[in-house]
Write an enzyme that holds these catalytic residues in place. Structure first.
Site, short mmCIF file in Angstrom:
data_model
loop_
_atom_site.label_atom_id
_atom_site.label_comp_id
_atom_site.label_asym_id
_atom_site.label_seq_id
_atom_site.Cartn_x
_atom_site.Cartn_y
_atom_site.Cartn_z
N VAL A 87 1.00 -1.11 0.02
CA VAL A 87 0.08 -0.10 -0.01
C VAL A 87 0.65 1.10 -0.13
CG1 VAL A 87 -0.10 0.03 2.45
CG2 VAL A 87 -1.93 0.97 1.25
N CYS A 88 0.20 2.17 -0.62
CA CYS A 88 0.93 3.54 -0.43
C CYS A 88 -0.01 4.67 -0.50
CB CYS A 88 1.84 3.73 -1.89
SG CYS A 88 1.02 4.01 -3.23
N LYS A 89 0.20 5.78 -1.06
CA LYS A 89 -0.89 6.87 -0.81
C LYS A 89 -2.08 6.57 -1.62
CE LYS A 89 -1.82 11.98 -0.83
NZ LYS A 89 -1.12 13.44 -0.78
N MET A 125 -4.05 4.51 0.50
CA MET A 125 -4.52 4.94 1.51
C MET A 125 -5.66 6.10 1.18
SD MET A 125 -3.40 3.40 3.96
CE MET A 125 -3.95 4.19 5.50
#
Length: 101
Positions: free
Chosen positions: A62-64, A90
Site C-alpha cells: 500500500v501507498c498513498k 490510503m
C-alpha cells in the site's frame, strides 16, 4: 500484477485474517496513520530490507494512491515474492488507522 480494492481488504481485516501488509509511503506520510498491523518499509529502502520479508508469505502493498505500491509490487514480484497491490491506496482506504509511536 495482482491487485485488490480497499473493500476487499476491509473484509479480510474484519474477518481477522492473517495479513502481511507493507506500507511503502514515506515517514511523514505514515505519521498520518497506517492500516493496523502494517509494516512500514519506505519504497526507496525495499532493496536493502528484503531480508526482513518472507518469500513464503503473501504481501499486500500500500501507498498513498496506488502508484508507488505498484512499483514496489513489480520489483518484489521480480524477486520472487507473492504480492498484491492495494488499488487507490490510503486515499481509498476508510477503515481504522494505527499511529506509530
Amino acid at each position: 500484477m495482482k491487485s485488490m480494492e480497499t473493500t476487499q481488504l476491509l473484509e479480510l481485516l474484519d474477518a481477522n485474517e492473517d495479513l502481511y501488509i507493507i506500507d511503502v509511503r514515506e515517514e511523514d506520510e505514515v505519521a498520518h496513520g497506517m492500516i493496523p498491523g502494517a509494516q512500514h518499509i519506505a519504497l526507496g529502502t525495499i532493496p536493502e530490507r528484503l531480508e526482513e520479508l518472507d518469500e513464503t508469505k503473501p504481501y499486500i502493498i500500500v501507498c498513498k494512491a496506488g502508484g508507488r505500491s505498484a512499483n514496489a509490487c513489480s520489483y518484489l514480484e521480480a524477486q520472487g515474492f507473492d504480492v498484491t497491490n492495494l488499488e487507490g491506496g490510503m486515499l481509498a482506504y476508510d477503515g481504522e488507522l494505527e499511529f506509530k509511536k
